[in-house]
Enzyme design. Structure first.
Site, mmCIF file in Angstrom:
data_model
loop_
_atom_site.group_PDB
_atom_site.id
_atom_site.type_symbol
_atom_site.label_atom_id
_atom_site.label_comp_id
_atom_site.label_asym_id
_atom_site.label_seq_id
_atom_site.Cartn_x
_atom_site.Cartn_y
_atom_site.Cartn_z
ATOM 1 C CG ASP A 123 -6.975 -4.620 0.335
ATOM 2 O OD1 ASP A 123 -6.512 -5.187 -0.263
ATOM 3 O OD2 ASP A 123 -6.150 -2.982 -0.911
ATOM 4 C CG ASP A 128 -6.184 -1.106 6.390
ATOM 5 O OD1 ASP A 128 -5.627 -1.972 5.961
ATOM 6 O OD2 ASP A 128 -5.668 -0.235 5.525
ATOM 7 C CG ASP A 188 -1.443 9.617 4.080
ATOM 8 O OD1 ASP A 188 -3.127 9.584 4.420
ATOM 9 O OD2 ASP A 188 -1.505 8.524 3.235
#
Length: 523
Positions: free
Chosen positions: A77, A79, A177
């Site tokens: 994926d 982003d 994070d």
């Protein structure tokens, strides 16, 4: 004193309370240092970045994709992060949709149907002190109306419920994070932007939380599950959780009780369906978190060593690794099959007929294990079909086999049955027969059915006839086999001894009618 007391009640560490974040210094790392292979970058992600940059905005590939590129993996994926607002992003693409309430992001869609791909685009977010955020007494659901007009809000534990205030890249980076997830890659210039020594941690194979770990877990308890998932995914590459990041995990686990069940369900699926299910289970055990995250996940971990469930987890990892689709309904059907099977057998022993007994057992499992988290929608429907089709695999005569292979869920139900055979629950001959039947031509299929009919007739001729004294009650119906047995016995248990011959004629006619619309009950 009062503030310190309140911080203790909320679980805030004194060192973290009121402490300003370290935004970090912007470091631009050239390709000669980071070594990312541009051929591993998805063309659609490049198109999104290029479109935003040509419109005058900043745009970068961000997060886990950059981390994977740095260690030589092809990301699944991609982003993108930008300083354009969601509305500005949406206006630049023909098929783009703004989603989310807690974090508003844009999905840019390429392709259609099962082949479609989504590039997720987020806007740089500002760092905000959660102590100064608006506070609501409930959660996302109970305080929905109150949250509607808020951009930054937390609940009573400090968990962030709204975070839609835009800011510069350096503040966006500190909000992320892990250090290895806080780097930005520009595919046009091939520069990696690093604020928190993410490149250093990537090279030393360290999973480190940005800022105080306990505080970050309180802001979003789902980060606890993400820490487990990243540790499981990256452990084969030598990554380990840094001590200060791993330390507060168990103590912070209770914070997950305030997270909506639907979000925990989604995070559980990410643990199990990203190609590292077995590693995730082992990581949970290693960290002392085998129980308490989510009830259904507890069941998975508890049964992970059972041959059938272990085979399902291994098969899921294999399919993801080969780029094949995986469905949560299949894996969960495997995990909960023991409950369905045992409940079905228990009802059969108490005298209930086979088909309603199976349906009732399924409903009990849904109520006990799934609840309404899935809305009893497609997930539950697919699981039900997989289970209901299992006894029908024993019916290999008449029109039933021809109708079975035309069912939408046949492949999933067959794969489920094949795993049962591999685990020794049913005869492998049955699985082999159905595999050959599903791939054969119509003529060959008819020959296979005729052969099964002939074998069954021969077996009936060879079976000794049992003469019963007139008026003596017929023997009780056999109990449903715990590991799946003859479907004729399970779905049509013999009744009393009365007009046995006449009843068999009626059943034969019903079977013909069923064959014409095979699978109706499973749809």
């Amino acid at each position: 004193m009062i503030k310190t007391f309140i911080d203790k009640l909320l679980g805030k560490s004194p060192s973290a309370a009121g402490k300003k974040p370290q935004f970090g210094k912007r470091v631009e790392v050239p390709v000669s240092v980071h070594g990312i292979d541009p051929n591993l970058v998805d063309e659609r992600a490049i198109h999104v970045v290029r479109t935003l940059q040509q419109a005058g905005f900043e745009a970068y590939v961000v997060g886990g994709a950059v981390r994977d590129l740095l260690v030589g993996l092809r990301p699944k994926d991609f982003d993108v992060a930008t300083n354009a607002t969601p509305e500005q992003v949406k206006g630049l693409f023909r098929r783009a949709f703004i989603i989310g309430r807690r974090f508003r992001i844009v999905h840019v869609v390429y392709g259609r149907g099962r082949e479609h791909e989504v590039i997720e685009v987020s806007t740089f977010r500002a760092y905000l002190d959660n102590a100064a955020a608006e506070q609501v007494a409930g959660n996302e659901r109970t305080s929905k109306n109150e949250l509607a007009g808020m951009k930054h809000a937390v609940d009573s534990t400090g968990r962030v419920l709204r975070d839609n205030v835009w800011g510069p890249q350096e503040e966006d980076a500190v909000r992320r994070d892990f250090t290895i997830n806080a780097m930005y890659y520009d595919p046009e210039t091939q520069i990696v932007v690093d604020y928190h020594n993410g490149l250093k941690d990537a090279k030393s194979r360290t999973l480190r939380m940005i800022g105080d770990a306990a505080t970050r877990y309180r802001e979003d308890p789902v980060r606890i599950i993400r820490a487990v998932r990243f540790a499981a995914k990256l452990s084969p590459l030598g990554f380990k959780l840094e001590a200060k990041t791993a330390g507060p995990l168990i103590k912070s686990q209770s914070l997950l009780h305030d997270v909506p069940q639907s979000r925990l369900f989604d995070e559980m699926l990410k643990l199990l369906q990203t190609g590292h299910a077995l590693a995730s289970v082992e990581q949970l055990k290693l960290l002392g978190m085998a129980r308490g995250i989510y009830p259904l996940l507890d069941v998975v971990v508890e049964r992970a060593e059972q041959p059938f469930v272990a085979a399902a987890l291994k098969d899921t990892d294999r399919r993801v690794g080969e780029g094949k689709p995986v469905a949560p309904s299949f894996l969960l059907a495997c995990v909960l099959w023991a409950d369905v099977r045992d409940g079905w057998a228990q009802r059969m022993r108490s005298g209930q007929h086979g088909h309603p007994a199976l349906q009732d057992a399924i409903e009990d499992v849904f109520n006990a294990r799934i609840g309404d988290v899935s809305g009893r929608g497609k997930l539950a429907g697919d699981m039900r079909e997989i289970w209901l089709m299992q006894p029908r695999f024993d019916k290999r005569v008449g029109a039933t086999p021809f109708g079975m292979v035309d069912q939408p869920r046949f492949r999933a139900a067959f794969d489920f049955m094949r795993l049962r055979a591999d685990a020794g629950e049913i005869d492998e001959v049955l699985a082999d027969w159905w595999q050959e039947f599903s791939m054969a031509s119509d003529d060959v299929r008819q020959d296979m059915v005729d052969q099964v009919r002939a074998e069954q007739q021969q077996q009936r001729k060879q079976a000794p006839r049992v003469h019963r004294t007139p008026g003596k009650p017929a023997p009780a119906a056999p109990a449903a086999p715990a590991a799946g047995g003859d479907a004729e016995a399970e779905f049509s248990p013999e009744g009393q001894d009365a007009p046995r011959k006449r009843r068999r004629r009626r059943r034969s006619g019903a079977a013909k009618g069923e064959g014409g619309s095979s699978g109706g009950s499973a749809e």
